[in-house]
Design a protein around this motif. Structure first.
Motif, PDB file in Angstrom:
ATOM      1  N   ASN A  52      51.138  74.984  19.504  1.00  0.00           N
ATOM      2  CA  ASN A  52      50.841  75.146  20.928  1.00  0.00           C
ATOM      3  C   ASN A  52      51.921  74.512  21.799  1.00  0.00           C
ATOM      4  O   ASN A  52      51.700  74.280  22.979  1.00  0.00           O
ATOM      5  N   GLY A  53      53.061  74.206  21.239  1.00  0.00           N
ATOM      6  CA  GLY A  53      54.132  73.564  21.995  1.00  0.00           C
ATOM      7  C   GLY A  53      53.869  72.087  22.253  1.00  0.00           C
ATOM      8  O   GLY A  53      54.384  71.510  23.195  1.00  0.00           O
ATOM      9  N   ASP A  54      53.078  71.475  21.424  1.00  0.00           N
ATOM     10  CA  ASP A  54      52.692  70.078  21.603  1.00  0.00           C
ATOM     11  C   ASP A  54      53.452  69.207  20.605  1.00  0.00           C
ATOM     12  O   ASP A  54      53.328  69.384  19.400  1.00  0.00           O
ATOM     13  N   TRP A  55      54.206  68.270  21.117  1.00  0.00           N
ATOM     14  CA  TRP A  55      55.012  67.391  20.275  1.00  0.00           C
ATOM     15  C   TRP A  55      54.237  66.163  19.821  1.00  0.00           C
ATOM     16  O   TRP A  55      54.708  65.402  18.998  1.00  0.00           O
ATOM     17  N   CYS A  56      53.057  65.947  20.346  1.00  0.00           N
ATOM     18  CA  CYS A  56      52.303  64.723  20.056  1.00  0.00           C
ATOM     19  C   CYS A  56      51.789  64.661  18.618  1.00  0.00           C
ATOM     20  O   CYS A  56      51.648  63.586  18.057  1.00  0.00           O
ATOM     21  N   ALA A  57      51.488  65.794  18.038  1.00  0.00           N
ATOM     22  CA  ALA A  57      50.842  65.790  16.722  1.00  0.00           C
ATOM     23  C   ALA A  57      51.740  65.216  15.633  1.00  0.00           C
ATOM     24  O   ALA A  57      51.259  64.592  14.698  1.00  0.00           O
ATOM     25  N   ASN A  58      53.045  65.408  15.723  1.00  0.00           N
ATOM     26  CA  ASN A  58      53.933  64.934  14.670  1.00  0.00           C
ATOM     27  C   ASN A  58      54.334  63.468  14.819  1.00  0.00           C
ATOM     28  O   ASN A  58      54.853  62.887  13.883  1.00  0.00           O
ATOM     29  N   GLU A  59      54.123  62.887  15.980  1.00  0.00           N
ATOM     30  CA  GLU A  59      54.592  61.521  16.204  1.00  0.00           C
ATOM     31  C   GLU A  59      53.731  60.493  15.477  1.00  0.00           C
ATOM     32  O   GLU A  59      54.247  59.582  14.864  1.00  0.00           O
ATOM     33  N   ARG A  60      52.446  60.611  15.584  1.00  0.00           N
ATOM     34  CA  ARG A  60      51.529  59.693  14.900  1.00  0.00           C
ATOM     35  C   ARG A  60      50.611  60.509  14.004  1.00  0.00           C
ATOM     36  O   ARG A  60      49.625  61.075  14.430  1.00  0.00           O
ATOM     37  N   GLU A  64      60.891  64.821  23.505  1.00  0.00           N
ATOM     38  CA  GLU A  64      61.034  66.197  23.029  1.00  0.00           C
ATOM     39  C   GLU A  64      62.471  66.485  22.599  1.00  0.00           C
ATOM     40  O   GLU A  64      62.720  67.374  21.799  1.00  0.00           O
ATOM     41  N   GLU A  65      63.412  65.719  23.144  1.00  0.00           N
ATOM     42  CA  GLU A  65      64.819  65.813  22.778  1.00  0.00           C
ATOM     43  C   GLU A  65      65.345  64.391  22.639  1.00  0.00           C
ATOM     44  O   GLU A  65      64.769  63.466  23.178  1.00  0.00           O
ATOM     45  N   PRO A  66      66.456  64.208  21.929  1.00  0.00           N
ATOM     46  CA  PRO A  66      67.039  62.865  21.853  1.00  0.00           C
ATOM     47  C   PRO A  66      67.407  62.354  23.246  1.00  0.00           C
ATOM     48  O   PRO A  66      67.934  63.092  24.072  1.00  0.00           O
ATOM     49  N   ASP A  67      67.126  61.103  23.509  1.00  0.00           N
ATOM     50  CA  ASP A  67      67.389  60.451  24.794  1.00  0.00           C
ATOM     51  C   ASP A  67      66.750  61.212  25.951  1.00  0.00           C
ATOM     52  O   ASP A  67      67.365  61.433  27.000  1.00  0.00           O
ATOM     53  N   ASP A  68      65.512  61.619  25.787  1.00  0.00           N
ATOM     54  CA  ASP A  68      64.770  62.373  26.799  1.00  0.00           C
ATOM     55  C   ASP A  68      64.496  61.476  28.007  1.00  0.00           C
ATOM     56  O   ASP A  68      64.005  60.359  27.867  1.00  0.00           O
ATOM     57  N   GLN A  69      64.818  61.947  29.205  1.00  0.00           N
ATOM     58  CA  GLN A  69      64.587  61.193  30.431  1.00  0.00           C
ATOM     59  C   GLN A  69      63.098  61.097  30.752  1.00  0.00           C
ATOM     60  O   GLN A  69      62.639  60.107  31.301  1.00  0.00           O
ATOM     61  N   TYR A  70      62.360  62.156  30.449  1.00  0.00           N
ATOM     62  CA  TYR A  70      60.939  62.204  30.779  1.00  0.00           C
ATOM     63  C   TYR A  70      60.129  62.492  29.513  1.00  0.00           C
ATOM     64  O   TYR A  70      59.787  63.632  29.226  1.00  0.00           O
ATOM     65  N   PRO A  71      59.818  61.440  28.747  1.00  0.00           N
ATOM     66  CA  PRO A  71      59.067  61.664  27.509  1.00  0.00           C
ATOM     67  C   PRO A  71      57.642  62.134  27.807  1.00  0.00           C
ATOM     68  O   PRO A  71      57.082  61.847  28.853  1.00  0.00           O
ATOM     69  N   ARG A  72      57.100  62.859  26.890  1.00  0.00           N
ATOM     70  CA  ARG A  72      55.742  63.386  27.039  1.00  0.00           C
ATOM     71  C   ARG A  72      54.723  62.287  26.763  1.00  0.00           C
ATOM     72  O   ARG A  72      54.838  61.546  25.799  1.00  0.00           O
ATOM     73  N   GLN A  73      53.722  62.203  27.604  1.00  0.00           N
ATOM     74  CA  GLN A  73      52.634  61.238  27.437  1.00  0.00           C
ATOM     75  C   GLN A  73      51.575  61.834  26.510  1.00  0.00           C
ATOM     76  O   GLN A  73      51.126  62.956  26.715  1.00  0.00           O
ATOM     77  N   CYS A  74      51.194  61.087  25.498  1.00  0.00           N
ATOM     78  CA  CYS A  74      50.204  61.565  24.537  1.00  0.00           C
ATOM     79  C   CYS A  74      48.997  60.628  24.541  1.00  0.00           C
ATOM     80  O   CYS A  74      49.145  59.414  24.656  1.00  0.00           O
ATOM     81  N   GLU A  75      47.840  61.226  24.379  1.00  0.00           N
ATOM     82  CA  GLU A  75      46.620  60.436  24.301  1.00  0.00           C
ATOM     83  C   GLU A  75      46.504  59.802  22.918  1.00  0.00           C
ATOM     84  O   GLU A  75      47.177  60.190  21.980  1.00  0.00           O
ATOM     85  N   SER A  76      45.603  58.849  22.823  1.00  0.00           N
ATOM     86  CA  SER A  76      45.376  58.216  21.521  1.00  0.00           C
ATOM     87  C   SER A  76      44.778  59.226  20.549  1.00  0.00           C
ATOM     88  O   SER A  76      44.226  60.248  20.940  1.00  0.00           O
ATOM     89  N   ARG A  77      44.870  58.907  19.253  1.00  0.00           N
ATOM     90  CA  ARG A  77      44.395  59.837  18.236  1.00  0.00           C
ATOM     91  C   ARG A  77      42.880  60.005  18.264  1.00  0.00           C
ATOM     92  O   ARG A  77      42.365  61.095  18.067  1.00  0.00           O
ATOM     93  N   LEU A  78      42.148  58.953  18.515  1.00  0.00           N
ATOM     94  CA  LEU A  78      40.694  59.051  18.464  1.00  0.00           C
ATOM     95  C   LEU A  78      40.047  59.372  19.805  1.00  0.00           C
ATOM     96  O   LEU A  78      39.060  60.077  19.864  1.00  0.00           O
TER      97      LEU A  78
END
Length: 133
Positions: free
Chosen positions: A74-82, A47-61
């Motif tokens: 919704n405050g979800d960072w997962c959608a933009n990563e993949r 969520e930030e550069p060099d984040d100590q605790y990255p957010r876990q995201c489920e697979s796309r399918l």
């Protein structure tokens, strides 16, 4: 050039064409594997550069809670990563590669078989001519 030398050269070219087809099919298989990796494996997002605790995201399918698809509203960072377009681009790129690979493999295999058939027919003609003489 004698017919046997020409036939051997023809088979060598057919073997190279078939080899290119196998190589392109292997490349298409790697592209499919990459697409499967993008769509079916869970991943982490900082969520930030060099984040100590990255957010876990489920697979796309295989997502049940929608963490990969809801988006930043919704405050979800997962959608933009993949993104879906990346996975679909990989899948779309694999289609022409596999079509050309199948065409080259089929052409090379068919040429080799036809050459072998022509050689067998020449041998049978020689045997028939020897019997008639």
């Amino acid at each position: 050039m004698r017919s046997r030398e020409y036939d051997l050269d023809f088979r060598d070219r057919a073997s190279r064409i078939r080899g290119w087809g196998i190589g392109l099919l292997a490349l298409a298989g790697l592209l499919w594997a990459w697409c499967v990796l993008l769509l079916l494996t869970p991943y982490e997002v900082d969520e930030e550069p060099d984040d100590q605790y990255p957010r876990q995201c489920e697979s796309r399918l295989m997502t049940e809670r929608g963490t990969a698809n809801e988006g930043l509203q919704n405050g979800d960072w997962c959608a933009n990563e993949r993104d879906w377009p990346e996975a679909l681009a990989v899948l779309g790129l694999s289609v022409p590669v596999s079509v050309v690979g199948v065409a080259l493999f089929t052409s090379g295999s068919l040429s080799m078989r036809m050459s072998a058939h022509a050689e067998a027919m020449r041998e049978l003609d020689k045997i028939a001519d020897a019997r008639n003489a």
